[in-house]
Design a protein around this motif. Structure first.
Motif, PDB file in Angstrom:
ATOM      1  N   VAL A  40       0.858  -1.194   0.000  1.00  0.00           N
ATOM      2  CA  VAL A  40       0.000   0.000   0.000  1.00  0.00           C
ATOM      3  C   VAL A  40       0.888   1.235   0.000  1.00  0.00           C
ATOM      4  N   TRP A  41       0.595   2.198  -0.878  1.00  0.00           N
ATOM      5  CA  TRP A  41       1.333   3.462  -0.844  1.00  0.00           C
ATOM      6  C   TRP A  41       0.424   4.622  -1.214  1.00  0.00           C
ATOM      7  N   ARG A  42       0.888   5.816  -0.857  1.00  0.00           N
ATOM      8  CA  ARG A  42       0.114   7.028  -1.089  1.00  0.00           C
ATOM      9  C   ARG A  42       0.273   7.528  -2.517  1.00  0.00           C
ATOM     10  N   ALA A  47      -4.766   6.120  -1.387  1.00  0.00           N
ATOM     11  CA  ALA A  47      -3.813   5.039  -1.108  1.00  0.00           C
ATOM     12  C   ALA A  47      -4.056   3.889  -2.082  1.00  0.00           C
ATOM     13  N   VAL A  48      -3.025   3.544  -2.864  1.00  0.00           N
ATOM     14  CA  VAL A  48      -3.100   2.452  -3.836  1.00  0.00           C
ATOM     15  C   VAL A  48      -2.681   1.155  -3.158  1.00  0.00           C
ATOM     16  N   ILE A  49      -3.446   0.087  -3.430  1.00  0.00           N
ATOM     17  CA  ILE A  49      -3.138  -1.259  -2.945  1.00  0.00           C
ATOM     18  C   ILE A  49      -2.692  -2.080  -4.149  1.00  0.00           C
ATOM     19  N   ALA A  50      -1.608  -2.840  -4.040  1.00  0.00           N
ATOM     20  CA  ALA A  50      -1.163  -3.662  -5.161  1.00  0.00           C
ATOM     21  C   ALA A  50      -0.709  -5.028  -4.683  1.00  0.00           C
ATOM     22  N   PRO A  90     -10.618  -3.555  -5.505  1.00  0.00           N
ATOM     23  CA  PRO A  90      -9.737  -3.713  -6.663  1.00  0.00           C
ATOM     24  C   PRO A  90     -10.212  -2.836  -7.811  1.00  0.00           C
ATOM     25  N   ALA A  91      -9.317  -2.525  -8.749  1.00  0.00           N
ATOM     26  CA  ALA A  91      -9.702  -1.649  -9.861  1.00  0.00           C
ATOM     27  C   ALA A  91      -9.102  -2.106 -11.194  1.00  0.00           C
ATOM     28  N   PHE A  92      -7.775  -2.264 -11.260  1.00  0.00           N
ATOM     29  CA  PHE A  92      -7.116  -2.556 -12.531  1.00  0.00           C
ATOM     30  C   PHE A  92      -6.150  -3.724 -12.386  1.00  0.00           C
ATOM     31  N   ALA A  93      -6.078  -4.550 -13.451  1.00  0.00           N
ATOM     32  CA  ALA A  93      -5.195  -5.718 -13.421  1.00  0.00           C
ATOM     33  C   ALA A  93      -4.291  -5.744 -14.651  1.00  0.00           C
ATOM     34  N   GLU A 146      -7.714   0.391  -4.431  1.00  0.00           N
ATOM     35  CA  GLU A 146      -7.591   1.516  -3.505  1.00  0.00           C
ATOM     36  C   GLU A 146      -8.126   1.145  -2.127  1.00  0.00           C
ATOM     37  N   ALA A 147      -7.577   1.814  -1.134  1.00  0.00           N
ATOM     38  CA  ALA A 147      -8.023   1.632   0.244  1.00  0.00           C
ATOM     39  C   ALA A 147      -9.132   2.629   0.564  1.00  0.00           C
TER      40      ALA A 147
END
Lengths: 338, 338
Positions: A40-42, A47-50, A90-93, A146-147
């Motif tokens: 997770v990062w800003r 905040a993006v989750i990957a 989730p959003a993009f793969a 995203e969180a």
């Protein structure tokens, strides 16, 4: 220098060893790095989750046993589960296929149908990827999401947030997937309910978000098996866990199919993709979960299962470490994950 | 149903076929999907760039030929190059290792040293990943970064933004990497300058950002080979290209090592990881690049190389399609990429 083989130290051993090499790396924007279900990062005020997971033919699935369409579903679903286990969306793969030149193209058509079914079910857009040649087929998915934010702070289900006195709960039922895999390899039909649980896991996206909403801040998904995954939380949090065998939720179908092994499959079988949630009993009891145990101060055993009379229960066949090709370390204080 | 093998349609054919299956998928937040160097989508007021690349042993590198440390560098560098080719900045990476159980752990220690060297050189934080068992070693990196923004609009180097009359330019020199690979497989020393260009590619992050600043909005990195990569831009933009052989930049080292093949290696050799930039001549001439040709209206040939007298030049050995294990399609209007 000793030539240590990967099989000597296992998957978790290798992850630990490599994570140590990167441990001084840091970034002001990084919120969660190696050691949880996802990173997770800003990005600006968000905040993006990957996360990423790979399924390798002959290791994670068998050609001719797992239908290609189900494999496509599962390749994305296991990543969706990692995002669910952070409490995010989730959003993009990105999808990478490693394919042997003599592979049949129609197989990948089928795989993409399943991939797309899963993408539509969970609101994911497949945004790109890569196709490479390889001697053995594998599919790797990297999933970004995203969180949930509270102002500028992301609300997350972390592995390292369990506290002594917290209750431990789990969504759904456990062990069906492992039973389904057994049926499948024994030649069972794909329409069998247990087999379906193995082939088409339904990640608990809604449960993850509901947990966040209820104020829960600690969780993991059940991919390696209940005891092992609770062990990951205990190790990350510096605590131990006590679980009650009679409270572990098991389906009627599993009890009927494998009466003597239902509990073992529920506690050590992997790939259920349910969520383990840890927090105060009051918060957990407002959710659709089964409370199965408590967090206790750090002890020699990470996660201890007790029978009705309070006696420790063990399963010699507990857990599984792919790289070791055998028994796992869930009883010892040394597992990890990237 | 005909059983079409992957080797019948090639890597680009398979990518096209699978991309079509996903083509109706869309999301309001997606800015660039399948078909460019990287995917781009909105996160709040920012734009995230994501790309992934896999290096497979025996396909993209040979054990005992490519040092593990250089392999680690390269696994990340090829992804950094994709972000450079969008004009963005990389930030976080997920690393997946697929490892045979009998692999020697020290190899991965070395790989991680190189990975970290590259991460530090380009400001990347390794935030997580996965380790899986596989019969053959491979390393997959998923890299996420951000685009330069102008208000709420990301400024990007797209493949589909070339216009008739635009000039075509390239950073650095071309062909060194292919020559270095030849040297390496012939047993050359790793300290050879050409070999170094192959083992330690230096992605053009600064050039990509400078191009954005100069108002350039079309670009690609040279991974498949100049003619093929210019062809990708032409196909995405619905145009063709004319390139002048005498303007293609070649190093003195390459000319000295392979005087008769320098041009062929520069035009068709892959993995230089320089940037091809397309835009007005005035904008390009302010950058540290070589102008090598022009965009022309759509023609049968995607990218046509001309000699000094204006005659078409071809290389029978042009390009390379990994999955076909042979010659590529750079002369025809049908290549693509996910």
């Amino acid at each position: 220098m000793a030539r240590v083989k990967v099989s000597d130290i296992g998957e978790f051993g290798l992850i630990r060893r490599l994570a140590e090499k990167l441990s001084v790396q840091a970034s002001g924007d990084l919120i969660i790095g190696i050691g949880d279900d996802a990173a997770v990062w800003r990005v600006g005020g968000r905040a993006v989750i990957a996360t990423t997971d790979t399924l390798v033919q002959g290791v994670h699935f068998l050609a001719g046993v797992t239908p290609w369409r189900d494999l496509g579903w599962k390749a994305l679903a296991v990543n969706v589960s990692d995002v669910a286990a952070m409490g995010g969306s989730p959003a993009f793969a990105l999808v990478t296929l490693a394919v042997p030149p003599d592979a049949v193209v129609e197989s990948f058509d089928e795989l993409y149908v399943g991939l797309r079914e899963c993408a539509e079910a969970y609101g994911v857009t497949i945004a790109g990827g890569d196709v490479v040649r390889a001697p053995v087929f594998s599919v790797t998915v990297a999933l970004m999401g995203e969180a949930v934010m509270e102002g500028r702070e992301p609300l997350l289900l972390r592995r390292d947030a369990a506290k002594t006195g917290d209750a431990i709960a789990v969504t759904g039922v456990l062990g069906d997937s492992a039973a389904g895999l057994r049926r499948l390899t024994e030649g069972g039909s794909a329409v069998d309910a247990l087999v379906q649980k193995h082939l088409r896991p339904q990640p608990r996206l809604e449960s993850g978000r509901a947990a966040i909403e209820a104020g829960i801040r600690c969780g993991i998904d059940v991919s390696d098996g209940l005891l092992q995954d609770v062990g990951h939380i205990c190790e990350a949090s510096g605590v131990s866990a006590v679980l009650r065998a009679q409270d572990v939720p098991v389906s009627d179908a599993l009890r009927a199919a494998y009466p003597d092994e239902a509990l073992m499959l529920a506690c050590t079988g992997g790939e259920d993709y349910e969520l383990v949630l840890v927090g105060t009993r009051e918060r957990l009891e407002g959710l659709d979960v089964s409370v199965i145990g408590e967090i206790v101060p750090e002890a020699e055993t990470l996660a201890q299962l007790l029978d009705k009379s309070g006696e420790p229960l063990t399963f010699p066949e507990a857990g599984w470490d792919h790289l070791r090709g055998g028994k796992s370390e869930n009883g010892n204080r040394k597992s990890g994950k990237a």
